[in-house]
Design a protein around this motif. Sequence first.
Motif, mmCIF file in Angstrom:
data_model
loop_
_atom_site.group_PDB
_atom_site.id
_atom_site.type_symbol
_atom_site.label_atom_id
_atom_site.label_comp_id
_atom_site.label_asym_id
_atom_site.label_seq_id
_atom_site.Cartn_x
_atom_site.Cartn_y
_atom_site.Cartn_z
ATOM 1 N N LYS A 143 -57.113 -23.245 -95.174
ATOM 2 C CA LYS A 143 -58.519 -23.677 -95.187
ATOM 3 C C LYS A 143 -58.954 -24.054 -96.593
ATOM 4 O O LYS A 143 -59.670 -25.040 -96.793
ATOM 5 C CB LYS A 143 -59.425 -22.574 -94.633
ATOM 6 C CG LYS A 143 -59.423 -22.487 -93.137
ATOM 7 C CD LYS A 143 -60.422 -21.437 -92.666
ATOM 8 C CE LYS A 143 -60.505 -21.396 -91.161
ATOM 9 N NZ LYS A 143 -61.488 -20.427 -90.675
ATOM 10 N N THR A 144 -58.535 -23.272 -97.583
ATOM 11 C CA THR A 144 -58.863 -23.576 -98.974
ATOM 12 C C THR A 144 -58.247 -24.903 -99.391
ATOM 13 O O THR A 144 -58.902 -25.734 -100.032
ATOM 14 C CB THR A 144 -58.372 -22.447 -99.896
ATOM 15 O OG1 THR A 144 -58.940 -21.220 -99.472
ATOM 16 C CG2 THR A 144 -58.739 -22.723 -101.339
ATOM 17 N N LYS A 147 -60.246 -27.756 -97.750
ATOM 18 C CA LYS A 147 -61.535 -28.005 -98.414
ATOM 19 C C LYS A 147 -61.338 -28.682 -99.756
ATOM 20 O O LYS A 147 -62.045 -29.630 -100.106
ATOM 21 C CB LYS A 147 -62.300 -26.689 -98.623
ATOM 22 C CG LYS A 147 -62.921 -26.158 -97.411
ATOM 23 C CD LYS A 147 -64.059 -27.046 -96.985
ATOM 24 C CE LYS A 147 -64.640 -26.514 -95.696
ATOM 25 N NZ LYS A 147 -65.379 -27.508 -94.983
ATOM 26 N N THR A 148 -60.375 -28.193 -100.522
ATOM 27 C CA THR A 148 -60.122 -28.767 -101.840
ATOM 28 C C THR A 148 -59.707 -30.223 -101.729
ATOM 29 O O THR A 148 -60.209 -31.081 -102.458
ATOM 30 C CB THR A 148 -59.026 -27.965 -102.567
ATOM 31 O OG1 THR A 148 -59.434 -26.605 -102.641
ATOM 32 C CG2 THR A 148 -58.787 -28.498 -103.961
ATOM 33 N N ASP A 150 -60.344 -32.261 -99.280
ATOM 34 C CA ASP A 150 -61.477 -33.032 -98.768
ATOM 35 C C ASP A 150 -62.466 -33.359 -99.885
ATOM 36 O O ASP A 150 -62.915 -34.497 -100.020
ATOM 37 C CB ASP A 150 -62.165 -32.247 -97.654
ATOM 38 C CG ASP A 150 -63.218 -33.060 -96.930
ATOM 39 O OD1 ASP A 150 -62.999 -34.278 -96.726
ATOM 40 O OD2 ASP A 150 -64.264 -32.483 -96.567
ATOM 41 N N MET A 158 -68.559 -28.961 -99.662
ATOM 42 C CA MET A 158 -67.811 -27.698 -99.628
ATOM 43 C C MET A 158 -68.021 -26.943 -98.307
ATOM 44 O O MET A 158 -67.107 -26.280 -97.826
ATOM 45 C CB MET A 158 -68.238 -26.805 -100.793
ATOM 46 C CG MET A 158 -67.857 -27.336 -102.145
ATOM 47 S SD MET A 158 -66.107 -27.476 -102.366
ATOM 48 C CE MET A 158 -65.705 -25.814 -102.777
ATOM 49 N N GLU A 197 -67.662 -28.420 -92.083
ATOM 50 C CA GLU A 197 -66.644 -27.840 -91.182
ATOM 51 C C GLU A 197 -65.708 -28.890 -90.686
ATOM 52 O O GLU A 197 -65.947 -29.963 -90.424
ATOM 53 C CB GLU A 197 -67.326 -27.155 -89.995
ATOM 54 C CG GLU A 197 -68.049 -25.903 -90.403
ATOM 55 C CD GLU A 197 -67.126 -24.770 -90.794
ATOM 56 O OE1 GLU A 197 -66.055 -24.648 -90.193
ATOM 57 O OE2 GLU A 197 -67.478 -24.027 -91.703
#
Length: 110
Positions: free
Chosen positions: A25-26, A29-30, A32, A107, A110
């Motif tokens: 998930k990290t 997000k990073t 993205d 950040m 979803e």
Amino acid sequence: MELIESLLDRVKEYSKTSFELVKLKTFDKTSDVLSSLVQVLLICVFIVMFLLFLNLGIAFWLGKILGNDFWGFFIIGAFYGVIGFIIRVFMYKRLKRLIRDYTIKLMLKE
């Protein structure tokens, strides 16, 4: 005893899986956020190049009208100085909030 070992093995597997999920998930997000920032920066580079050549053309044109090239560049520089002053005095907090909100939205998406 066997039940406790089985339970401990499951807890280990669950913790490994949970850690992998958080890591993925990290990473998602990073990547993205970075891809969005690269896209925005690329657009900004093209806008800056457009404005640079437009301003050079206007400065040379004004300089030709006024008789000296430096007058055109002086007028364009003064124009951007006034615009920069107005933005700093009247719009700084609004721009800062816009950038902060955009980053937070990226950040938390979803």
